[in-house]
Scaffold this active site. Structure first.
Site, mmCIF file in Angstrom:
data_model
loop_
_atom_site.group_PDB
_atom_site.id
_atom_site.type_symbol
_atom_site.label_atom_id
_atom_site.label_comp_id
_atom_site.label_asym_id
_atom_site.label_seq_id
_atom_site.Cartn_x
_atom_site.Cartn_y
_atom_site.Cartn_z
ATOM 1 N N HIS A 144 1.150 -1.356 0.033
ATOM 2 C CA HIS A 144 0.032 -0.019 -0.065
ATOM 3 C C HIS A 144 0.827 1.488 -0.083
ATOM 4 C CE1 HIS A 144 -3.224 2.795 0.923
ATOM 5 N NE2 HIS A 144 -4.112 1.804 1.292
ATOM 6 N N ASP A 159 -10.566 5.932 -5.869
ATOM 7 C CA ASP A 159 -10.220 4.661 -5.469
ATOM 8 C C ASP A 159 -10.581 3.598 -6.564
ATOM 9 O OD1 ASP A 159 -9.888 2.449 -3.598
ATOM 10 O OD2 ASP A 159 -11.293 3.210 -1.987
ATOM 11 N N GLU A 209 -0.757 1.277 -5.479
ATOM 12 C CA GLU A 209 -0.349 -0.045 -4.777
ATOM 13 C C GLU A 209 -0.228 -1.175 -5.740
ATOM 14 O OE1 GLU A 209 -3.759 -0.006 -1.773
ATOM 15 O OE2 GLU A 209 -3.769 2.105 -2.171
HETATM 16 O O1 LIG Z 1 -7.860 3.868 5.637
HETATM 17 P P1 LIG Z 1 -6.934 2.492 5.216
HETATM 18 O O2 LIG Z 1 -7.593 1.350 5.762
HETATM 19 O O3 LIG Z 1 -5.706 2.724 5.169
HETATM 20 O O4 LIG Z 1 -7.428 2.579 3.837
HETATM 21 C C1 LIG Z 1 -7.094 3.374 2.816
HETATM 22 C C2 LIG Z 1 -7.638 2.787 1.443
HETATM 23 O O5 LIG Z 1 -6.610 1.914 1.039
HETATM 24 C C3 LIG Z 1 -7.081 1.393 -0.233
HETATM 25 O O6 LIG Z 1 -6.207 2.337 -1.487
HETATM 26 C C4 LIG Z 1 -8.430 0.962 -0.658
HETATM 27 O O7 LIG Z 1 -8.609 0.868 -2.082
HETATM 28 C C5 LIG Z 1 -9.239 2.190 -0.231
HETATM 29 O O8 LIG Z 1 -10.927 1.846 -0.216
HETATM 30 C C6 LIG Z 1 -8.869 2.542 1.307
HETATM 31 O O9 LIG Z 1 -9.637 3.784 1.844
#
Ligand SMILES: O=P(O)(O)OC[C@H]1O[C@H](O)[C@H](O)[C@@H](O)[C@@H]1O
Length: 544
Positions: free
Chosen positions: A167, A212, A271
């Site tokens: 990520h 997203d 990611e």
């Molecule tokens: O807030 P987190 O759990 O770190 O996730 C942050 C983001 O991560 C990813 O990119 C997902 O596609 C998103 O849907 C999510 O909101």
């Protein structure tokens, strides 16, 4: 510079959490927290931070650290019954006492292997036993490599299925100045529309609101161009077919407790992921995935230009670069690529200050003919003067003796003094202007291929004293061993690196190789092209 670089150091980070710092001689560094097994910092050799970590990140377990490179496993996002992104980014990892071997010819000195195993507590939430091994390497050119191996250690005969992502939170100057290339025309599932499937338009992606998206089956290389910073991140991935692009924008940002209201402007997540088709492992089976991140000056990036932008604007951010097609490589190169070594070619090219301009094409491993045949074919158009110059230097150095006419020419060149004066590379000697029609060589203009006949890699291990540099790859032999007082450590290291990464030996071409790299070095030191100055330790060959 005094003192030895400590390549790997374990110390305490924020809130007393254990971290490991990786360093590289030119000054790049990486920090990895054992909590989450998470990279939280990646700095270039100017000490500039390349990753985003929120100012509100807590660094307090059990909350995952907001920023850097969290690992999502065994579930990406909300695609399953588990907590968002799974649980490994809120677990304490350990240093792997029994890491997989590091390739013997590896140039990575700064590398740490982490290990995470299931806990009996965890089995109650996700009823499987597993082992994740993660290697974080800071490569010699400052590139950051993450490679992961996940093994099913269930003893009840059960398979398990998972999704996975690195990520990556990239630090950007201003999200409105950023564009992503490499995902044009790729299908994506839009997380904001119940994962409905769309196809991305032909243009590079820019950002004006929340995004997203899960791009599926993407190319292995994605570039993130930051116009304002004049920096391009290049993400290369393997075993991770998909890519997620996320920016929460203002409204969502305000709703995330550990994220600053305005911080969406300074970050972008791109990611490397395996999400569309979950991976299944039977007991005893192992999955591998990896990514490599590079940060290069945008002016050296050969990315596709946005046809909609006015020319003046394009020139400000991105010089148009030449296209080089290196169509074939030696078998050694292909194999090295398969082993994951050739990916580091990018680091070597970055060392030249060329960023992606060569890598785009050179890193395509191609399928080399037999190693007896010409090892490569270099064709293309060169439009940027600096690239043209280095291209020419490369060509001159690597060109086949036969293409230069007689074997006498070769003999003459081989008898020339080891230390020939560097080729003139000062500003006045550079080709003043190249337009799209002009090319640096008539052979190239007509599309003719230039055979490169460097020898296939001589994998003989020679005594390090013989070659004067630390290497397991034979590069110089006999009388041709260079006098380290005459060439810089940088020149030696680049010859070493190109030799092992391209899978070729310079035996018989030592003088040209040294002349080539010395000329490139001289050009950099002269550096009037906006290229950074080389930072070379032990300039007179004392070695780092
Ligand atoms: O807030 P987190 O759990 O770190 O996730 C942050 C983001 O991560 C990813 O990119 C997902 O596609 C998103 O849907 C999510 O909101």
């Amino acid at each position: 510079m005094s003192g030895e670089t400590v390549f790997v150091e374990r110390c305490k980070g924020i809130n007393g959490l254990d971290k490991v710092v990786l360093r590289e001689v030119r000054g790049s560094s990486v920090e990895v927290y054992l909590y989450g097994g998470q990279v939280t910092s990646w700095k270039n050799d100017h000490g500039e931070e390349l990753l985003f970590v929120s100012s509100k990140a807590t660094f307090v377990p059990p909350k995952a650290i907001r920023g850097g490179i969290p690992i999502c496993f065994p579930q990406f996002g909300s695609q399953g019954p588990l907590e968002l992104h799974g649980h490994v980014s809120s677990r304490f990892w350990s240093i792997d006492p029994d890491p997989p071997p590091v390739p013997t010819n590896s140039l990575n000195k700064a590398c740490i292997d982490l290990l995470l195993e299931h806990t009996e507590e965890g089995v109650k939430i996700w009823p499987h036993r597993y082992e994740i091994r993660q290697r974080v390497s800071l490569r010699s050119g400052g590139d950051l490599m993450l490679s992961s191996r996940i093994r099913n250690t269930n003893t009840d005969g059960k398979s398990f299925t998972f999704t996975f992502a690195y990520h990556n939170y990239f630090s950007v100057s201003d999200i409105s100045e950023v564009r992503v290339e490499g995902l044009e025309t790729v299908d994506y599932l839009d997380n904001m529309q119940n994962r409905k499937r769309f196809t991305e338009q032909g243009d590079a992606i820019t950002f004006e609101s929340e995004v997203d998206k899960m791009y599926v089956s993407t190319p292995t290389k994605i570039a993130i161009l930051d116009h304002e910073k004049k920096r391009t991140f290049v993400l290369r991935k393997d075993g991770l077919p998909d890519a997620v692009v996320w920016n929460p924008w203002d409204k969502k940002a305000k709703a995330i407790p550990d994220f600053g209201d305005d911080e969406f402007k300074r970050m972008l997540c791109v990611e490397a992921a395996a999400v569309e088709k979950p991976i299944t492992l039977k007991p005893g089976e192992e999955w591998k995935g990896r990514q490599e991140l590079s940060a290069v000056p945008s002016s050296y990036y050969s990315g596709q230009l946005d046809p909609k932008k006015p020319q003046a604007q394009q020139e400000m951010g991105h010089k148009k670069m030449g296209r080089l097609d290196w169509q074939t490589f030696s078998q050694a190169q292909s194999e090295a690529f398969a082993e994951g070594e050739a990916i580091g070619l990018q680091g070597m090219i970055n060392g030249f200050g060329l960023g992606q301009s060569f890598v785009d094409h050179v890193s395509d491993p191609g399928l080399g003919p037999s190693s007896k045949a010409p090892l490569g074919q270099l064709t293309g158009q060169v439009e940027d003067p600096l690239v043209a110059r280095v291209f020419e230097l490369l060509r001159q150095s690597l060109v086949s003796p036969s293409s230069e006419g007689s074997s006498q020419a070769r003999t003459d060149r081989r008898q020339s003094p080891m230390w020939s004066p560097p080729l003139e590379t000062g500003p006045s000697q550079r080709q003043p202007e190249f337009n799209s029609e002009e090319v640096c060589d008539p052979g190239i203009a007509s599309g003719e291929c230039l055979p490169l006949v460097l020898h296939p890699l001589a994998m003989e291990v020679v005594d390090s004293a013989t070659v004067g540099v630390r290497t397991a790859t034979k590069i110089f032999a006999g009388d041709a061993v260079p006098d380290p007082c005459q060439v810089s450590a940088w020149v030696l290291s680049q010859i070493q690196e190109i030799s092992s990464l391209l899978g070729v030996s310079f035996v018989g071409h030592e003088a040209e190789a040294m002349r080539l790299f010395s000329a490139i070095e001289a050009s950099w030191r002269g550096g009037d092209q906006g290229g950074k100055q080389l930072q070379v330790d032990g300039h007179h060959g004392k070695g780092a």
